[in-house]
Design a protein around this motif. Structure first.
Motif, PDB file in Angstrom:
ATOM      1  N   THR A  32      19.283  43.645 -18.711  1.00 25.56           N
ATOM      2  CA  THR A  32      19.538  43.309 -17.472  1.00 25.56           C
ATOM      3  C   THR A  32      19.341  41.714 -17.566  1.00 25.56           C
ATOM      4  OG1 THR A  32      17.233  43.500 -17.042  1.00 25.56           O
ATOM      5  CG2 THR A  32      18.638  45.465 -16.647  1.00 25.56           C
ATOM      6  N   GLY A  59      17.775  48.734 -19.954  1.00 29.58           N
ATOM      7  CA  GLY A  59      18.953  48.655 -18.789  1.00 29.58           C
ATOM      8  C   GLY A  59      20.090  48.004 -19.356  1.00 29.58           C
ATOM      9  N   THR A  60      21.188  47.948 -18.709  1.00 35.84           N
ATOM     10  CA  THR A  60      22.295  47.256 -19.138  1.00 35.84           C
ATOM     11  C   THR A  60      23.041  46.652 -18.012  1.00 35.84           C
ATOM     12  OG1 THR A  60      22.797  48.850 -20.803  1.00 35.84           O
ATOM     13  CG2 THR A  60      24.543  47.574 -20.280  1.00 35.84           C
ATOM     14  N   ARG A  61      23.242  45.232 -17.860  1.00 37.10           N
ATOM     15  CA  ARG A  61      23.706  44.444 -16.735  1.00 37.10           C
ATOM     16  C   ARG A  61      24.705  43.429 -17.514  1.00 37.10           C
ATOM     17  NH1 ARG A  61      23.693  40.542 -12.814  1.00 37.10           N
ATOM     18  NH2 ARG A  61      21.742  39.407 -13.896  1.00 37.10           N
ATOM     19  N   CYS A  64      24.728  39.519 -16.684  1.00 32.77           N
ATOM     20  CA  CYS A  64      23.844  38.555 -16.787  1.00 32.77           C
ATOM     21  C   CYS A  64      24.418  37.649 -17.997  1.00 32.77           C
ATOM     22  CB  CYS A  64      22.391  39.056 -17.324  1.00 32.77           C
ATOM     23  SG  CYS A  64      22.449  39.936 -18.692  1.00 32.77           S
ATOM     24  N   TYR A  86      29.058  51.171 -21.056  1.00 32.48           N
ATOM     25  CA  TYR A  86      28.171  52.082 -20.029  1.00 32.48           C
ATOM     26  C   TYR A  86      27.436  50.556 -19.307  1.00 32.48           C
ATOM     27  CZ  TYR A  86      29.559  56.145 -22.175  1.00 32.48           C
ATOM     28  OH  TYR A  86      30.198  57.422 -23.069  1.00 32.48           O
ATOM     29  N   LEU A  87      28.288  50.367 -18.379  1.00 31.28           N
ATOM     30  CA  LEU A  87      27.626  49.012 -17.635  1.00 31.28           C
ATOM     31  C   LEU A  87      27.568  49.313 -16.278  1.00 31.28           C
ATOM     32  CD1 LEU A  87      30.101  46.705 -19.625  1.00 31.28           C
ATOM     33  CD2 LEU A  87      27.648  46.954 -20.103  1.00 31.28           C
ATOM     34  N   GLU A  88      27.216  48.350 -15.407  1.00 33.18           N
ATOM     35  CA  GLU A  88      27.174  48.431 -13.760  1.00 33.18           C
ATOM     36  C   GLU A  88      28.473  48.539 -13.485  1.00 33.18           C
ATOM     37  OE1 GLU A  88      27.116  43.760 -14.556  1.00 33.18           O
ATOM     38  OE2 GLU A  88      26.585  45.591 -15.909  1.00 33.18           O
ATOM     39  N   PRO A  89      28.823  49.289 -12.386  1.00 30.50           N
ATOM     40  CA  PRO A  89      30.126  49.177 -11.841  1.00 30.50           C
ATOM     41  C   PRO A  89      30.446  47.847 -11.407  1.00 30.50           C
ATOM     42  CG  PRO A  89      28.405  50.500 -10.458  1.00 30.50           C
ATOM     43  CD  PRO A  89      27.743  49.758 -11.586  1.00 30.50           C
ATOM     44  N   ASN A  90      31.714  47.640 -11.433  1.00 33.42           N
ATOM     45  CA  ASN A  90      32.378  46.315 -11.023  1.00 33.42           C
ATOM     46  C   ASN A  90      31.656  45.150 -11.645  1.00 33.42           C
ATOM     47  OD1 ASN A  90      34.418  47.942  -9.405  1.00 33.42           O
ATOM     48  ND2 ASN A  90      32.571  48.155  -7.891  1.00 33.42           N
ATOM     49  N   VAL A  91      31.607  45.268 -12.689  1.00 32.74           N
ATOM     50  CA  VAL A  91      31.135  43.960 -13.690  1.00 32.74           C
ATOM     51  C   VAL A  91      31.457  42.755 -12.682  1.00 32.74           C
ATOM     52  CG1 VAL A  91      30.857  42.847 -15.587  1.00 32.74           C
ATOM     53  CG2 VAL A  91      30.793  45.117 -15.375  1.00 32.74           C
TER      54      VAL A  91
END
Length: 124
Positions: A32, A59-61, A64, A86-91
């Protein structure tokens, strides 16, 4: 994010370096947030697979990474994001450097890179 507990991602990175022959490679270890960076020069790139020291893992973001690049005034010629996607929506990807999203074979089949990014689906 890639499963660095196996040698798959480190050997993929070594292969990319062997083909591209970069003068410098910066590896950002992130989840993250960016937890560590390693910089390899022409003298150490040939041993990159054995010199990698993973950090983080919760986590995965992906945003960052873009934030870190911008906040630290890093001007990469290109970016390769090795990920399972498998990332946050709408990077939120704000760096303008050309970005290749290299998605692992078992990664998110429905992933679409942020605007301007290119997708590469990796195979074993």
């Amino acid at each position: 994010q890639c499963d660095w507990s196996s040698d798959v991602c480190s050997s993929d990175l070594a292969s990319i370096c062997e083909v591209a022959c970069p003068k410098q490679v910066r590896v950002l270890w992130w989840d993250t947030m960016v937890n560590r960076q390693q910089v390899f020069d022409e003298n150490s790139i040939s041993n990159i697979a054995s010199l990698l020291k993973p950090a983080g893992g919760g986590g995965t973001r992906a945003a960052c990474v873009s934030e870190f690049i911008i906040n630290n005034n890093i001007n990469p010629n290109c970016i390769v994001m090795l990920t399972d996607a498998y990332l946050e929506p709408n990077v939120k990807w704000e760096t303008t450097a050309p970005t290749l999203w290299a998605v692992t074979q078992d990664g998110n089949a429905g992933f679409t890179p942020p605007a301007g990014g290119k997708l590469l689906k990796m195979e074993d």
